[in-house]
Motif scaffolding. Structure first.
Motif, PDB file in Angstrom:
ATOM      1  N   ASN A 133      82.513  17.869  93.024  1.00 52.67           N
ATOM      2  CA  ASN A 133      81.891  16.820  93.835  1.00 52.67           C
ATOM      3  C   ASN A 133      81.922  15.487  93.101  1.00 52.67           C
ATOM      4  OD1 ASN A 133      80.798  18.640  95.995  1.00 52.67           O
ATOM      5  ND2 ASN A 133      79.693  19.470  94.241  1.00 52.67           N
ATOM      6  N   ASP A 134      81.684  14.408  93.837  1.00 53.00           N
ATOM      7  CA  ASP A 134      81.551  13.126  93.165  1.00 53.00           C
ATOM      8  C   ASP A 134      80.341  13.179  92.237  1.00 53.00           C
ATOM      9  OD1 ASP A 134      79.621  13.248  95.077  1.00 53.00           O
ATOM     10  OD2 ASP A 134      80.000  11.279  95.946  1.00 53.00           O
ATOM     11  N   ALA A 135      80.314  12.309  91.265  1.00 50.21           N
ATOM     12  CA  ALA A 135      79.292  12.293  90.214  1.00 50.21           C
ATOM     13  C   ALA A 135      79.469  13.441  89.233  1.00 50.21           C
ATOM     14  CB  ALA A 135      77.876  12.296  90.776  1.00 50.21           C
ATOM     15  N   GLY A 136      80.566  14.214  89.359  1.00 50.44           N
ATOM     16  CA  GLY A 136      80.935  15.167  88.325  1.00 50.44           C
ATOM     17  C   GLY A 136      80.131  16.442  88.268  1.00 50.44           C
ATOM     18  N   PHE A 137      79.620  16.928  89.413  1.00 46.91           N
ATOM     19  CA  PHE A 137      78.977  18.245  89.414  1.00 46.91           C
ATOM     20  C   PHE A 137      79.755  19.175  90.331  1.00 46.91           C
ATOM     21  CE2 PHE A 137      77.028  16.163  93.010  1.00 46.91           C
ATOM     22  CZ  PHE A 137      76.749  17.171  93.917  1.00 46.91           C
ATOM     23  N   TYR A 138      79.440  20.463  90.274  1.00 47.22           N
ATOM     24  CA  TYR A 138      80.249  21.473  90.939  1.00 47.22           C
ATOM     25  C   TYR A 138      79.401  22.331  91.878  1.00 47.22           C
ATOM     26  CZ  TYR A 138      83.199  20.534  86.814  1.00 47.22           C
ATOM     27  OH  TYR A 138      83.933  19.931  85.807  1.00 47.22           O
ATOM     28  N   ALA A 150      77.013  31.567  87.015  1.00 50.63           N
ATOM     29  CA  ALA A 150      76.973  30.132  86.770  1.00 50.63           C
ATOM     30  C   ALA A 150      77.213  29.830  85.294  1.00 50.63           C
ATOM     31  CB  ALA A 150      75.632  29.561  87.224  1.00 50.63           C
ATOM     32  N   GLN A 151      76.676  30.691  84.396  1.00 48.44           N
ATOM     33  CA  GLN A 151      76.909  30.512  82.967  1.00 48.44           C
ATOM     34  C   GLN A 151      78.396  30.621  82.634  1.00 48.44           C
ATOM     35  OE1 GLN A 151      73.170  33.087  81.546  1.00 48.44           O
ATOM     36  NE2 GLN A 151      74.391  32.373  79.844  1.00 48.44           N
ATOM     37  N   ILE A 152      79.074  31.600  83.233  1.00 50.54           N
ATOM     38  CA  ILE A 152      80.501  31.779  82.969  1.00 50.54           C
ATOM     39  C   ILE A 152      81.284  30.552  83.419  1.00 50.54           C
ATOM     40  CG2 ILE A 152      82.542  33.136  83.621  1.00 50.54           C
ATOM     41  CD1 ILE A 152      80.644  35.586  83.798  1.00 50.54           C
ATOM     42  N   ALA A 153      80.972  30.046  84.619  1.00 49.12           N
ATOM     43  CA  ALA A 153      81.666  28.861  85.127  1.00 49.12           C
ATOM     44  C   ALA A 153      81.366  27.644  84.267  1.00 49.12           C
ATOM     45  CB  ALA A 153      81.253  28.608  86.583  1.00 49.12           C
ATOM     46  N   ALA A 154      80.100  27.464  83.904  1.00 46.82           N
ATOM     47  CA  ALA A 154      79.714  26.303  83.104  1.00 46.82           C
ATOM     48  C   ALA A 154      80.356  26.342  81.720  1.00 46.82           C
ATOM     49  CB  ALA A 154      78.197  26.233  82.986  1.00 46.82           C
ATOM     50  N   GLU A 155      80.416  27.531  81.124  1.00 45.59           N
ATOM     51  CA  GLU A 155      81.040  27.667  79.808  1.00 45.59           C
ATOM     52  C   GLU A 155      82.516  27.307  79.860  1.00 45.59           C
ATOM     53  OE1 GLU A 155      81.363  28.589  75.712  1.00 45.59           O
ATOM     54  OE2 GLU A 155      79.571  28.356  76.975  1.00 45.59           O
ATOM     55  N   THR A 156      83.194  27.740  80.907  1.00 39.87           N
ATOM     56  CA  THR A 156      84.627  27.482  81.041  1.00 39.87           C
ATOM     57  C   THR A 156      84.908  26.006  81.271  1.00 39.87           C
ATOM     58  OG1 THR A 156      84.838  29.693  82.016  1.00 39.87           O
ATOM     59  CG2 THR A 156      86.716  28.208  82.258  1.00 39.87           C
ATOM     60  N   LEU A 157      84.052  25.348  82.034  1.00 42.26           N
ATOM     61  CA  LEU A 157      84.259  23.934  82.358  1.00 42.26           C
ATOM     62  C   LEU A 157      83.540  23.000  81.389  1.00 42.26           C
ATOM     63  CD1 LEU A 157      83.975  24.296  86.214  1.00 42.26           C
ATOM     64  CD2 LEU A 157      86.011  23.582  84.950  1.00 42.26           C
ATOM     65  N   MET A 191      76.057  22.967  87.833  1.00 37.20           N
ATOM     66  CA  MET A 191      76.685  24.067  88.568  1.00 37.20           C
ATOM     67  C   MET A 191      75.714  24.549  89.645  1.00 37.20           C
ATOM     68  SD  MET A 191      79.588  25.686  88.635  1.00 37.20           S
ATOM     69  CE  MET A 191      80.189  25.046  87.061  1.00 37.20           C
ATOM     70  N   ILE A 192      75.985  24.207  90.903  1.00 34.91           N
ATOM     71  CA  ILE A 192      75.121  24.574  92.023  1.00 34.91           C
ATOM     72  C   ILE A 192      75.695  25.830  92.666  1.00 34.91           C
ATOM     73  CG2 ILE A 192      73.964  23.783  94.106  1.00 34.91           C
ATOM     74  CD1 ILE A 192      73.474  22.079  91.567  1.00 34.91           C
ATOM     75  N   VAL A 193      74.894  26.896  92.717  1.00 34.41           N
ATOM     76  CA  VAL A 193      75.380  28.208  93.157  1.00 34.41           C
ATOM     77  C   VAL A 193      75.029  28.459  94.612  1.00 34.41           C
ATOM     78  CG1 VAL A 193      75.274  30.699  92.744  1.00 34.41           C
ATOM     79  CG2 VAL A 193      75.122  29.103  90.813  1.00 34.41           C
ATOM     80  N   TYR A 194      76.029  28.920  95.368  1.00 34.63           N
ATOM     81  CA  TYR A 194      75.830  29.446  96.722  1.00 34.63           C
ATOM     82  C   TYR A 194      76.362  30.879  96.711  1.00 34.63           C
ATOM     83  CZ  TYR A 194      75.090  24.613  98.189  1.00 34.63           C
ATOM     84  OH  TYR A 194      74.595  23.345  98.300  1.00 34.63           O
ATOM     85  N   SER A 195      75.530  31.827  97.102  1.00 37.57           N
ATOM     86  CA  SER A 195      75.971  33.227  97.020  1.00 37.57           C
ATOM     87  C   SER A 195      75.598  33.995  98.278  1.00 37.57           C
ATOM     88  CB  SER A 195      75.348  33.910  95.794  1.00 37.57           C
ATOM     89  OG  SER A 195      73.938  33.939  95.896  1.00 37.57           O
ATOM     90  N   SER A 196      76.394  35.024  98.554  1.00 33.36           N
ATOM     91  CA  SER A 196      76.039  36.077  99.517  1.00 33.36           C
ATOM     92  C   SER A 196      75.941  35.623 100.966  1.00 33.36           C
ATOM     93  CB  SER A 196      74.702  36.733  99.119  1.00 33.36           C
ATOM     94  OG  SER A 196      74.721  37.104  97.781  1.00 33.36           O
ATOM     95  N   PHE A 251      85.576  33.312  86.109  1.00 35.00           N
ATOM     96  CA  PHE A 251      86.311  32.781  84.960  1.00 35.00           C
ATOM     97  C   PHE A 251      87.696  32.281  85.374  1.00 35.00           C
ATOM     98  CE2 PHE A 251      89.332  33.510  81.463  1.00 35.00           C
ATOM     99  CZ  PHE A 251      88.808  32.642  80.512  1.00 35.00           C
ATOM    100  N   LYS A 252      88.392  33.045  86.206  1.00 35.81           N
ATOM    101  CA  LYS A 252      89.731  32.641  86.657  1.00 35.81           C
ATOM    102  C   LYS A 252      89.668  31.376  87.514  1.00 35.81           C
ATOM    103  CE  LYS A 252      92.683  35.743  88.050  1.00 35.81           C
ATOM    104  NZ  LYS A 252      93.237  36.883  88.826  1.00 35.81           N
ATOM    105  N   ALA A 253      88.688  31.311  88.418  1.00 41.46           N
ATOM    106  CA  ALA A 253      88.555  30.129  89.271  1.00 41.46           C
ATOM    107  C   ALA A 253      88.204  28.902  88.445  1.00 41.46           C
ATOM    108  CB  ALA A 253      87.501  30.373  90.348  1.00 41.46           C
TER     109      ALA A 253
END
Length: 345
Positions: free
Chosen positions: A58-63, A81-88, A95-100, A125-127
């Motif tokens: 997203n703009d302002a550099g968040f995901y 979210a930790q895995i994604a944040a660590e990778t990026l 890192m804003i999570v939407y699940s399920s 991790f792959k994404a």
């Protein structure tokens, strides 16, 4: 990866096994004893379980992290979210999570078979790795350098004397002539199921006059690869231990001869409370699973595996009888003791 030998030796030390084995007479009718068991579990079902994830910049550099994996209390939203944040290289706040939500989030086979951290975590991790590559491509385009020369610390892209922040890059993507949305999606299907291992040690007191069984401490040493969040991993193990103790000692399904469940309320169907769970000692082995996200294996189900066998073994060490059906109730212990006395007579 397997650190079961470490789990065995460390559990023996933590449980003070050598001081108590097989038992100590603590009163004329009470014996304190130890028993142990080892177990292995799995990390999803190979060639069947699939997880997928989408990451949107997203703009302002968040995901936004979109995942089909369901958080049923085990903390998977946090772990993924930790895995994604660590990778990026970003903070968890970015890192804003939407699940399920099956209308909006990508497919996931579900929270079962100890699969979420290993299977869905690998998808995340792959994404995230794909998103990182896309960000480097865009930064290379702006800085006019090969992307291989760019260093990205999660906040700033730097190449020699040039740099641009993630915020400026993301704003430029959405508010410039060459506008575009960066979205990365990937999936993971496991081809193996690396098992976590555990050694569990039960410290119990048995009253030979009444058959009453008291659990003083339950020691667990677990190899789950790298625990990505130690607090959540401990919660998973100890939650499983309590459930395992309930299955081993308290929870009894009694059906009448007419097929009606008699133990159909919490007055008759007993579960352990904080009063019964006096002490839990939990540690993790230093381990690393190369195929898991950041070295992790599963930890969801391994906790429930050892209590029935460990407690049964402790009862045997205490009074020399084998209880082979669950739950191990005072009535069963007392009856077995009486039968043993009759045989000896």
């Amino acid at each position: 990866s397997c650190e079961l030998e470490f789990c065995l030796h460390r559990g023996r030390e933590l449980s003070k096994w050598d001081d108590m084995y097989p038992y100590k007479q603590v009163s004329p009718t009470k014996r304190r004893a130890v028993g142990m068991a080892i177990a292995m579990q799995g990390s999803g079902i190979p060639y069947i379980d699939m997880g997928s994830a989408t990451i949107k910049l997203n703009d302002a550099g968040f995901y936004n992290l979109l995942i089909g994996a369901t958080d049923i209390g085990q903390g998977s939203d946090t772990i993924l979210a930790q895995i994604a944040a660590e990778t990026l290289g970003c903070t968890m706040e970015q890192m804003i999570v939407y699940s399920s939500d099956s209308d909006l989030t990508p497919f996931d086979t579900g929270a079962y078979a100890s699969s979420t951290t290993y299977v869905s975590g690998n998808a995340v991790f792959k994404a995230a790795t794909k998103m990182r590559g896309m960000l480097l491509d865009e930064a290379a385009n702006v800085l006019k350098v090969p992307k291989e020369e760019i260093d990205f610390d999660g906040t700033t892209f730097t190449a020699k004397d040039k740099s641009i922040t993630l915020v400026d890059l993301s704003n430029g993507l959405y508010y410039s002539e060459d506008q575009k949305q960066l979205t990365a999606t990937d999936s993971y299907v496991g081809t193996k199921s690396p098992p976590p291992f555990m050694a569990g040690y039960a410290d119990i007191t048995v009253d030979t006059e009444t058959g009453e069984l008291e659990i003083n401490n339950y020691t667990s040493v677990v190899d789950c690869g790298v625990p990505l969040n130690t607090m959540l991993a401990r919660g998973q193990v100890e939650g499983g231990i309590v459930q395992g103790i309930g299955m081993a000692v308290y929870e009894e399904v009694i059906i009448s001869d007419r097929g009606k469940m008699i133990t159909n309320d919490f007055l008759s169907y007993l579960i352990p409370t904080r009063l019964e769970i006096k002490k839990l000692t939990t540690e993790f082995a230093v381990s690393y699973e190369a195929s898991g996200p950041y070295g992790a294996k599963s930890v969801g189900e391994i906790g429930i595996d050892t209590p029935p066998a460990a407690i049964a073994n402790a009862v045997y060490n205490a009074v020399g009888i084998r209880i082979k059906s669950l739950p191990i109730t005072p009535e069963k212990i007392l009856l077995a003791l009486k039968q043993k006395e009759n045989v000896n007579e």
